[in-house]
Design a protein around this motif. Structure first.
Motif, mmCIF file in Angstrom:
data_model
loop_
_atom_site.group_PDB
_atom_site.id
_atom_site.type_symbol
_atom_site.label_atom_id
_atom_site.label_comp_id
_atom_site.label_asym_id
_atom_site.label_seq_id
_atom_site.Cartn_x
_atom_site.Cartn_y
_atom_site.Cartn_z
ATOM 1 N N UNK A 1 45.816 48.746 55.984
ATOM 2 C CA UNK A 1 46.386 49.969 56.898
ATOM 3 C C UNK A 1 47.871 50.283 55.949
ATOM 4 N N UNK A 2 48.560 49.368 55.516
ATOM 5 C CA UNK A 2 49.755 49.529 55.010
ATOM 6 C C UNK A 2 49.519 50.327 53.659
ATOM 7 N N UNK A 3 48.444 49.799 52.932
ATOM 8 C CA UNK A 3 48.076 50.791 51.858
ATOM 9 C C UNK A 3 47.948 52.161 52.154
ATOM 10 N N UNK A 4 46.962 52.424 53.291
ATOM 11 C CA UNK A 4 47.110 53.876 53.678
ATOM 12 C C UNK A 4 48.252 54.733 54.196
ATOM 13 N N UNK A 5 49.153 53.745 54.741
ATOM 14 C CA UNK A 5 50.307 54.308 55.169
ATOM 15 C C UNK A 5 51.207 54.831 53.982
ATOM 16 N N UNK A 6 51.010 54.100 52.992
ATOM 17 C CA UNK A 6 51.808 54.686 51.630
ATOM 18 C C UNK A 6 50.939 55.556 50.583
ATOM 19 N N UNK A 7 49.936 56.028 51.172
ATOM 20 C CA UNK A 7 49.224 57.132 50.585
ATOM 21 C C UNK A 7 48.078 56.356 49.438
ATOM 22 N N UNK A 8 47.994 55.009 49.247
ATOM 23 C CA UNK A 8 47.077 54.139 48.370
ATOM 24 C C UNK A 8 45.768 53.976 49.162
ATOM 25 N N UNK A 9 44.782 54.583 48.422
ATOM 26 C CA UNK A 9 43.350 54.439 48.843
ATOM 27 C C UNK A 9 42.567 53.947 48.008
ATOM 28 N N UNK A 10 42.403 52.773 47.877
ATOM 29 C CA UNK A 10 41.357 52.204 46.849
ATOM 30 C C UNK A 10 39.925 52.217 47.237
ATOM 31 N N UNK A 11 38.944 52.579 46.174
ATOM 32 C CA UNK A 11 37.517 52.913 46.498
ATOM 33 C C UNK A 11 37.046 51.708 47.290
ATOM 34 N N UNK A 12 37.402 50.575 46.882
ATOM 35 C CA UNK A 12 36.612 49.375 47.365
ATOM 36 C C UNK A 12 37.436 48.403 48.235
ATOM 37 N N UNK A 13 37.110 48.017 49.494
ATOM 38 C CA UNK A 13 37.600 47.193 50.249
ATOM 39 C C UNK A 13 36.461 45.903 50.184
ATOM 40 N N UNK A 14 36.991 44.708 49.676
ATOM 41 C CA UNK A 14 35.874 43.662 49.767
ATOM 42 C C UNK A 14 36.288 42.214 50.335
ATOM 43 N N UNK A 15 35.638 41.645 51.311
ATOM 44 C CA UNK A 15 35.891 40.433 51.558
ATOM 45 C C UNK A 15 35.038 39.474 51.781
ATOM 46 N N UNK A 16 33.790 39.828 51.781
ATOM 47 C CA UNK A 16 32.469 39.251 52.359
ATOM 48 C C UNK A 16 31.955 38.224 51.206
ATOM 49 N N UNK A 17 32.103 36.834 51.216
ATOM 50 C CA UNK A 17 31.129 36.112 50.454
ATOM 51 C C UNK A 17 29.800 35.700 51.143
ATOM 52 N N UNK A 18 29.271 34.876 50.735
ATOM 53 C CA UNK A 18 27.823 34.703 51.120
ATOM 54 C C UNK A 18 27.721 34.380 52.670
ATOM 55 N N UNK A 19 28.645 33.525 52.955
ATOM 56 C CA UNK A 19 28.602 33.181 54.370
ATOM 57 C C UNK A 19 29.192 34.496 55.406
ATOM 58 N N UNK A 20 30.409 35.185 54.979
ATOM 59 C CA UNK A 20 30.767 36.045 55.777
ATOM 60 C C UNK A 20 29.766 37.127 55.739
ATOM 61 N N UNK A 21 29.026 37.409 54.652
ATOM 62 C CA UNK A 21 27.916 38.507 54.557
ATOM 63 C C UNK A 21 27.001 38.482 55.793
ATOM 64 N N UNK A 22 26.618 37.177 55.974
ATOM 65 C CA UNK A 22 25.562 37.092 57.062
ATOM 66 C C UNK A 22 26.018 36.863 58.432
ATOM 67 N N UNK A 23 27.302 35.975 58.452
ATOM 68 C CA UNK A 23 27.703 35.977 59.828
ATOM 69 C C UNK A 23 28.815 36.930 60.334
ATOM 70 N N UNK A 24 29.151 37.875 59.671
ATOM 71 C CA UNK A 24 30.283 38.602 60.086
ATOM 72 C C UNK A 24 30.340 40.050 59.361
ATOM 73 N N UNK A 25 29.198 40.780 59.612
ATOM 74 C CA UNK A 25 29.042 42.215 59.210
ATOM 75 C C UNK A 25 30.013 43.172 59.004
ATOM 76 N N UNK A 26 31.048 42.938 60.096
ATOM 77 C CA UNK A 26 32.115 43.830 59.991
ATOM 78 C C UNK A 26 33.062 43.562 58.740
ATOM 79 N N UNK A 27 32.807 42.571 58.164
ATOM 80 C CA UNK A 27 33.600 42.253 56.882
ATOM 81 C C UNK A 27 32.984 43.073 55.453
ATOM 82 N N UNK A 28 31.844 43.566 55.639
ATOM 83 C CA UNK A 28 31.216 44.150 54.435
ATOM 84 C C UNK A 28 32.191 44.981 53.709
ATOM 85 N N UNK A 29 32.759 46.091 54.380
ATOM 86 C CA UNK A 29 33.506 46.988 53.617
ATOM 87 C C UNK A 29 32.627 47.906 52.670
#
Length: 218
Positions: free
Chosen positions: A180-208
């Motif tokens: 959100x800090x990036x967005x507020x400064x006008x920076x909009x990267x194409x990709x947001x990514x956080x999910x490793x194998x475990x997060x990919x399966x357990x926490x779909x909200x992190x997929x980005x």
């Protein structure tokens, strides 16, 4: 014996959990966890992965020499004496500090080359990345770095495979605030990514827009 059919099945099984436009980045660091990076990188791309990730610059060079032309993200720290190699072989660096950004700008400008970068936010892993409180300073510095293009923002989930989800949830909240800090400064990267194998399966909200499975593919 390495069963390529089993590996590609795993790639497709991961893909089946993703919702467009989320893409799959196959992590093939450490010689694809000892399974043979060149062959499995090619197989992952044929099965639908759009990115590859490696841990060291020389791993990316070997993939390029093998004929891999897909985007390759260098997850590991940037070594100053490898920057020219990184740029020559079109590896995408992960920025973890102001010094990383400064060095890349210097070498990219000398080569007359525009470089796409991903910025790592340290939300709790404590090993690599920009501390969230230093993000405004990096944003200010980036305004003067004419040869760097901010393509992605990422973080590493340190505890996604542990039963207690509270640390991951706190990391995710820190990461969302940083984005959100990036967005507020006008920076909009194409990709947001956080999910490793475990997060990919357990926490779909992190997929980005991109997920980074490693062990799940093997």
């Amino acid at each position: 014996d390495i069963d390529i059919a089993a590996f590609t099945h795993n790639v497709r099984a991961v893909q089946a959990r993703l919702v467009a436009p989320c893409e799959l980045m196959a992590v093939v660091k450490a010689d694809a966890y000892g399974h043979g990076a060149a062959t499995l990188a090619a197989s992952a791309l044929q099965a639908g992965a759009t990115w590859l990730a490696i841990g060291r610059c020389d791993e990316g060079v070997q993939l390029r020499l093998y004929g891999i032309d897909a985007p390759i993200l260098l997850l590991g720290p940037i070594s100053p004496d490898e920057i020219d190699t990184l740029l020559a072989y079109r590896l995408t660096p992960v920025i973890g500090s102001l010094e990383d950004a400064r060095l890349l700008q210097q070498h990219a400008k000398q080569r007359g080359q525009q470089v796409q970068i991903h910025v790592d936010i340290d939300t709790g892993m404590g090993r690599l990345g920009v501390q969230p409180q230093r993000l405004p300073a990096l944003l200010h510095r980036m305004e003067t770095l004419t040869h760097l293009q901010w393509q992605g923002v990422m973080t590493h989930m340190a505890t996604a495979d542990l039963p207690d989800p509270r640390i991951l949830q706190a990391q995710w909240q820190r990461f969302c605030r940083a984005v959100q800090t990036l967005y507020d400064r006008g920076v909009t990267p194409c990709y947001h990514h956080a999910a490793n194998s475990a997060a990919l399966y357990r926490f779909p909200q992190t997929h980005g827009q991109l997920v980074r499975p490693g062990l799940a593919l093997y």
